[in-house]
Structures are given as structure tokens and as C-alpha cells.
Design a protein around this motif. Structure first.
Motif, PDB file in Angstrom:
ATOM      1  N   MET A 151       0.847  -1.171   0.000  1.00  0.00           N
ATOM      2  CA  MET A 151       0.000   0.000   0.000  1.00  0.00           C
ATOM      3  C   MET A 151       0.893   1.236   0.000  1.00  0.00           C
ATOM      4  O   MET A 151       1.903   1.286   0.692  1.00  0.00           O
ATOM      5  CB  MET A 151      -0.895  -0.016   1.254  1.00  0.00           C
ATOM      6  CG  MET A 151      -1.744   1.233   1.396  1.00  0.00           C
ATOM      7  SD  MET A 151      -2.580   1.379   2.979  1.00  0.00           S
ATOM      8  CE  MET A 151      -3.919   0.233   2.759  1.00  0.00           C
ATOM      9  N   ALA A 152       0.513   2.231  -0.749  1.00  0.00           N
ATOM     10  CA  ALA A 152       1.298   3.461  -0.829  1.00  0.00           C
ATOM     11  C   ALA A 152       1.238   4.227   0.492  1.00  0.00           C
ATOM     12  O   ALA A 152       0.258   4.159   1.225  1.00  0.00           O
ATOM     13  CB  ALA A 152       0.772   4.328  -1.963  1.00  0.00           C
ATOM     14  N   VAL A 153       2.299   4.953   0.767  1.00  0.00           N
ATOM     15  CA  VAL A 153       2.356   5.791   1.959  1.00  0.00           C
ATOM     16  C   VAL A 153       1.392   6.966   1.765  1.00  0.00           C
ATOM     17  O   VAL A 153       1.367   7.600   0.716  1.00  0.00           O
ATOM     18  CB  VAL A 153       3.796   6.305   2.185  1.00  0.00           C
ATOM     19  CG1 VAL A 153       3.839   7.326   3.306  1.00  0.00           C
ATOM     20  CG2 VAL A 153       4.734   5.140   2.486  1.00  0.00           C
ATOM     21  N   GLN A 154       0.606   7.239   2.790  1.00  0.00           N
ATOM     22  CA  GLN A 154      -0.316   8.368   2.755  1.00  0.00           C
ATOM     23  C   GLN A 154       0.385   9.609   3.297  1.00  0.00           C
ATOM     24  O   GLN A 154       1.248   9.513   4.168  1.00  0.00           O
ATOM     25  CB  GLN A 154      -1.550   8.075   3.609  1.00  0.00           C
ATOM     26  CG  GLN A 154      -2.379   6.925   3.114  1.00  0.00           C
ATOM     27  CD  GLN A 154      -3.624   6.726   3.964  1.00  0.00           C
ATOM     28  OE1 GLN A 154      -4.125   7.644   4.590  1.00  0.00           O
ATOM     29  NE2 GLN A 154      -4.124   5.512   3.975  1.00  0.00           N
ATOM     30  N   HIS A 155      -0.018  10.749   2.796  1.00  0.00           N
ATOM     31  CA  HIS A 155       0.504  12.011   3.310  1.00  0.00           C
ATOM     32  C   HIS A 155      -0.604  12.661   4.123  1.00  0.00           C
ATOM     33  O   HIS A 155      -1.686  12.937   3.605  1.00  0.00           O
ATOM     34  CB  HIS A 155       1.000  12.899   2.171  1.00  0.00           C
ATOM     35  CG  HIS A 155       2.195  12.301   1.503  1.00  0.00           C
ATOM     36  ND1 HIS A 155       3.475  12.483   1.979  1.00  0.00           N
ATOM     37  CD2 HIS A 155       2.307  11.472   0.443  1.00  0.00           C
ATOM     38  CE1 HIS A 155       4.320  11.811   1.226  1.00  0.00           C
ATOM     39  NE2 HIS A 155       3.637  11.185   0.295  1.00  0.00           N
ATOM     40  N   LEU A 156      -0.320  12.836   5.412  1.00  0.00           N
ATOM     41  CA  LEU A 156      -1.334  13.366   6.314  1.00  0.00           C
ATOM     42  C   LEU A 156      -1.120  14.852   6.558  1.00  0.00           C
ATOM     43  O   LEU A 156       0.009  15.338   6.576  1.00  0.00           O
ATOM     44  CB  LEU A 156      -1.311  12.625   7.653  1.00  0.00           C
ATOM     45  CG  LEU A 156      -1.576  11.124   7.595  1.00  0.00           C
ATOM     46  CD1 LEU A 156      -1.579  10.537   9.006  1.00  0.00           C
ATOM     47  CD2 LEU A 156      -2.880  10.813   6.883  1.00  0.00           C
ATOM     48  N   ASN A 157      -2.232  15.535   6.769  1.00  0.00           N
ATOM     49  CA  ASN A 157      -2.213  16.951   7.113  1.00  0.00           C
ATOM     50  C   ASN A 157      -3.389  17.203   8.058  1.00  0.00           C
ATOM     51  O   ASN A 157      -4.103  16.270   8.430  1.00  0.00           O
ATOM     52  CB  ASN A 157      -2.284  17.822   5.854  1.00  0.00           C
ATOM     53  CG  ASN A 157      -3.471  17.451   4.992  1.00  0.00           C
ATOM     54  OD1 ASN A 157      -4.595  17.315   5.484  1.00  0.00           O
ATOM     55  ND2 ASN A 157      -3.238  17.264   3.700  1.00  0.00           N
ATOM     56  N   LYS A 158      -3.597  18.446   8.432  1.00  0.00           N
ATOM     57  CA  LYS A 158      -4.633  18.722   9.425  1.00  0.00           C
ATOM     58  C   LYS A 158      -6.034  18.407   8.920  1.00  0.00           C
ATOM     59  O   LYS A 158      -6.936  18.206   9.725  1.00  0.00           O
ATOM     60  CB  LYS A 158      -4.530  20.136   9.969  1.00  0.00           C
ATOM     61  CG  LYS A 158      -4.631  21.216   8.960  1.00  0.00           C
ATOM     62  CD  LYS A 158      -4.357  22.562   9.610  1.00  0.00           C
ATOM     63  CE  LYS A 158      -4.227  23.620   8.534  1.00  0.00           C
ATOM     64  NZ  LYS A 158      -3.707  24.845   9.051  1.00  0.00           N
ATOM     65  N   SER A 159      -6.223  18.293   7.617  1.00  0.00           N
ATOM     66  CA  SER A 159      -7.557  17.979   7.108  1.00  0.00           C
ATOM     67  C   SER A 159      -7.859  16.480   7.072  1.00  0.00           C
ATOM     68  O   SER A 159      -9.024  16.095   7.042  1.00  0.00           O
ATOM     69  CB  SER A 159      -7.769  18.584   5.720  1.00  0.00           C
ATOM     70  OG  SER A 159      -6.949  17.947   4.772  1.00  0.00           O
ATOM     71  N   ASN A 160      -6.839  15.616   7.092  1.00  0.00           N
ATOM     72  CA  ASN A 160      -7.113  14.178   7.020  1.00  0.00           C
ATOM     73  C   ASN A 160      -6.496  13.356   8.148  1.00  0.00           C
ATOM     74  O   ASN A 160      -6.703  12.150   8.228  1.00  0.00           O
ATOM     75  CB  ASN A 160      -6.676  13.609   5.668  1.00  0.00           C
ATOM     76  CG  ASN A 160      -5.175  13.651   5.442  1.00  0.00           C
ATOM     77  OD1 ASN A 160      -4.408  14.128   6.271  1.00  0.00           O
ATOM     78  ND2 ASN A 160      -4.750  13.152   4.297  1.00  0.00           N
ATOM     79  N   PHE A 161      -5.741  13.972   9.030  1.00  0.00           N
ATOM     80  CA  PHE A 161      -5.049  13.228  10.085  1.00  0.00           C
ATOM     81  C   PHE A 161      -6.039  12.506  10.999  1.00  0.00           C
ATOM     82  O   PHE A 161      -5.963  11.284  11.184  1.00  0.00           O
ATOM     83  CB  PHE A 161      -4.145  14.158  10.906  1.00  0.00           C
ATOM     84  CG  PHE A 161      -3.291  13.423  11.902  1.00  0.00           C
ATOM     85  CD1 PHE A 161      -2.043  12.960  11.544  1.00  0.00           C
ATOM     86  CD2 PHE A 161      -3.743  13.175  13.187  1.00  0.00           C
ATOM     87  CE1 PHE A 161      -1.250  12.262  12.448  1.00  0.00           C
ATOM     88  CE2 PHE A 161      -2.963  12.489  14.100  1.00  0.00           C
ATOM     89  CZ  PHE A 161      -1.713  12.030  13.728  1.00  0.00           C
ATOM     90  N   LYS A 162      -6.959  13.242  11.583  1.00  0.00           N
ATOM     91  CA  LYS A 162      -7.889  12.670  12.554  1.00  0.00           C
ATOM     92  C   LYS A 162      -8.702  11.526  11.949  1.00  0.00           C
ATOM     93  O   LYS A 162      -8.827  10.458  12.546  1.00  0.00           O
ATOM     94  CB  LYS A 162      -8.813  13.764  13.091  1.00  0.00           C
ATOM     95  CG  LYS A 162      -9.749  13.273  14.172  1.00  0.00           C
ATOM     96  CD  LYS A 162     -10.609  14.400  14.719  1.00  0.00           C
ATOM     97  CE  LYS A 162     -11.442  13.853  15.854  1.00  0.00           C
ATOM     98  NZ  LYS A 162     -12.712  14.482  15.988  1.00  0.00           N
ATOM     99  N   GLN A 163      -9.233  11.734  10.761  1.00  0.00           N
ATOM    100  CA  GLN A 163     -10.049  10.706  10.103  1.00  0.00           C
ATOM    101  C   GLN A 163      -9.228   9.444   9.837  1.00  0.00           C
ATOM    102  O   GLN A 163      -9.703   8.335  10.033  1.00  0.00           O
ATOM    103  CB  GLN A 163     -10.630  11.275   8.803  1.00  0.00           C
ATOM    104  CG  GLN A 163     -11.647  10.377   8.126  1.00  0.00           C
ATOM    105  CD  GLN A 163     -11.030   9.364   7.177  1.00  0.00           C
ATOM    106  OE1 GLN A 163      -9.959   9.565   6.615  1.00  0.00           O
ATOM    107  NE2 GLN A 163     -11.696   8.239   7.026  1.00  0.00           N
ATOM    108  N   THR A 164      -7.978   9.606   9.443  1.00  0.00           N
ATOM    109  CA  THR A 164      -7.115   8.454   9.173  1.00  0.00           C
ATOM    110  C   THR A 164      -6.848   7.662  10.454  1.00  0.00           C
ATOM    111  O   THR A 164      -6.951   6.434  10.460  1.00  0.00           O
ATOM    112  CB  THR A 164      -5.785   8.914   8.537  1.00  0.00           C
ATOM    113  OG1 THR A 164      -6.069   9.591   7.316  1.00  0.00           O
ATOM    114  CG2 THR A 164      -4.857   7.738   8.273  1.00  0.00           C
TER     115      THR A 164
END
Length: 121
Positions: free
Chosen positions: A1-14
Motif C-alpha cells: 500500500m502506498a504511503v499516505q501524506h497526512l495533514n490537518k484535514s485528514n489526520f484525525k479521520q485516518t
């Protein structure tokens, strides 16, 4: 699986929607971070059952500040929304594999009981 790039818009949901997430805090100017990235990416391909994600501390300092990240690269395993360890510094492939095994075997029983008790109180 590819590495995801997290930021303040998707961190919590991930973090909330995945049982096991490994977060690599990094910056593009950090030479050990950049040289660790291929090792981190290879581990993500070898372990499709784990979400591997990266947070650029320059682009999203709020996240690194929240987790009190003072040195990078910093790798944080999060299981069931709980940080179970942290590793600072570049790791070899074998060191990362050993850490992944340890983090995967970490007994979440006591932590889960604690949160279950809080929820039912």
C-alpha cells in the motif's frame, strides 16, 4: 500500500478509521528523513495491513506540536487511536521490521479496558 501524506484535514479521520497506523514525522530539509523514506515506503509495501503515513512538520506544525515531536525523523505507531511508542532517528530496514513486529504484538488489553471503563462511567 502506498504511503499516505497526512495533514490537518485528514489526520484525525485516518487515525480514527484505521486500527494500526505508523506515522513518520519528517521534513524535506532533513537528510536522515529523506534517506529513511525509501525504507519506510518499502515497509508499507510489505505490510499492506498497516497504514503508513507521513507528516511534513513544516507544512503541518500543529500535528507535530500536538505530539511534542522535537526531533526528526520520528516514527510513531498508533494502535486503536493510542500512541504505543515512538522511535526517533533513522532506522535500517531490519530495525524497522523489528519495531513493526513489536508494535504489532503490543498488548492493547489494559489500554482497551481503561477506555471501556471510562466510556461506561
Amino acid at each position: 500500500m502506498a504511503v499516505q501524506h497526512l495533514n490537518k484535514s485528514n489526520f484525525k479521520q485516518t487515525i480514527e478509521s484505521n486500527a494500526f497506523v505508523i506515522v513518520d514525522f519528517w521534513a524535506p530539509w532533513c537528510e536522515p528523513c529523506v534517506s529513511f523514506t525509501p525504507t519506510f515506503e518499502a515497509a508499507s509495501e510489505a505490510h499492506p495491513d498497516i497504514v503508513f503515513a507521513m507528516v511534513n512538520i513544516d507544512e503541518d506544525p500543529e500535528i507535530s506540536n500536538y505530539f511534542n515531536v522535537k526531533q526528526i525523523p520520528a516514527v510513531m505507531p498508533i494502535r486503536n487511536q493510542v500512541v504505543v511508542d515512538a522511535q526517533v532517528g533513522e532506522m535500517s530496514q531490519s530495525e524497522l521490521e523489528s519495531a513493526l513486529k513489536s508494535w504489532g504484538e503490543f498488548d492493547m488489553g489494559e489500554i482497551n479496558r481503561h477506555f471501556d471503563e471510562k466510556a461506561s462511567a
